[in-house]
Design an enzyme around this catalytic site. Sequence first.
Site, PDB file in Angstrom:
ATOM      1  N   MET A   1       0.827  -1.190   0.000  1.00  0.00           N
ATOM      2  CA  MET A   1       0.000   0.000   0.000  1.00  0.00           C
ATOM      3  C   MET A   1       0.872   1.255   0.000  1.00  0.00           C
ATOM      4  O   MET A   1       2.029   1.225   0.405  1.00  0.00           O
ATOM      5  CB  MET A   1      -0.917   0.005   1.233  1.00  0.00           C
ATOM      6  CG  MET A   1      -1.974  -1.078   1.217  1.00  0.00           C
ATOM      7  SD  MET A   1      -3.156  -0.866  -0.131  1.00  0.00           S
ATOM      8  CE  MET A   1      -4.203  -2.297   0.119  1.00  0.00           C
ATOM      9  N   CYS A   2       0.306   2.349  -0.434  1.00  0.00           N
ATOM     10  CA  CYS A   2       1.025   3.622  -0.557  1.00  0.00           C
ATOM     11  C   CYS A   2       1.067   4.342   0.787  1.00  0.00           C
ATOM     12  O   CYS A   2       0.454   3.932   1.768  1.00  0.00           O
ATOM     13  CB  CYS A   2       0.332   4.500  -1.585  1.00  0.00           C
ATOM     14  SG  CYS A   2       0.006   3.674  -3.171  1.00  0.00           S
ATOM     15  N   ARG A   3       1.801   5.441   0.804  1.00  0.00           N
ATOM     16  CA  ARG A   3       1.830   6.371   1.937  1.00  0.00           C
ATOM     17  C   ARG A   3       1.578   7.769   1.400  1.00  0.00           C
ATOM     18  O   ARG A   3       2.042   8.104   0.303  1.00  0.00           O
ATOM     19  CB  ARG A   3       3.171   6.362   2.661  1.00  0.00           C
ATOM     20  CG  ARG A   3       3.660   5.021   3.197  1.00  0.00           C
ATOM     21  CD  ARG A   3       2.941   4.592   4.490  1.00  0.00           C
ATOM     22  NE  ARG A   3       1.680   3.919   4.198  1.00  0.00           N
ATOM     23  CZ  ARG A   3       0.861   3.442   5.158  1.00  0.00           C
ATOM     24  NH1 ARG A   3       1.183   3.589   6.441  1.00  0.00           N
ATOM     25  NH2 ARG A   3      -0.249   2.838   4.823  1.00  0.00           N
TER      26      ARG A   3
END
Length: 264
Positions: A1-3
């Site tokens: 997942m992204c940040r």
Amino acid sequence: MCRWAAYLGEPVFLEDIVTAPCHSLIEQSHHALEAKTPTNGDGFGVAWYGDRPEPGLYRDILPAWSDPNLKSLCRQIRSRLFLAHVRASTGGATSRANCHPFILGRWAFMHNGQIGGFEKIRRPLEAGLTDDLYERLEGGTDSELFFLLLFAEGLEQDPQGAMERATRRVIAAQRGAGIEPSFKLTAALADGQTLYAVRYTTHATAPTLYASAFGEGRCIMSEPLDRDGCDWQAVPPGSFVTLTRQGMTVRPFEPASEDLALAG
């Protein structure tokens, strides 16, 4: 997942959030503490508002930690409202067009999450776009298509309602394709004056989201910049956040029946 990270308030240098702190967004790009994978190296982007109504945009496919141009820009640019994102791809090629944030007119959008079974429902979702919106598609991500669906659902007049209706549309498309609803949505949205954020999932655990006062403004992001300084508060799952210069409100985000919106 992204940040990702977003800020609204008195102008600050982008580096104050993106590059300088001990757990800055760049630090999170290669050492995330609350993500499924610790490395987010599939590109990055920043969108910032200045004197014009539309945001500036800088995106590239390099890992954020290895781009000297990003560090230089963050050191020089001051903004009252900006969005910054580091990408860990869950689908779509590593290309500049697939990097967040996405912008259209005065709006900017970024997302951490995933639409389950996207390739099976992409065509029916695209059919919900007007020709003008469809022509604005540049990449191949579920996030960009969802952003454009917000306009089809009345974003300009009703940001939260548009987000809920677009989410319902995704869930209906999944059910129509015989797919168990699967949508993780932790996203930020801005129009140059107001910053919106949502944390929601149809299953399992919603990607993390925190908010805190930051100088003479407020920051909202995937993980705290530090553990000892600002008073970071976790945004509950199933929440829609509105940030203005006057403060922050948190309302229930209810795009579907309660059996789908798990507590996370």
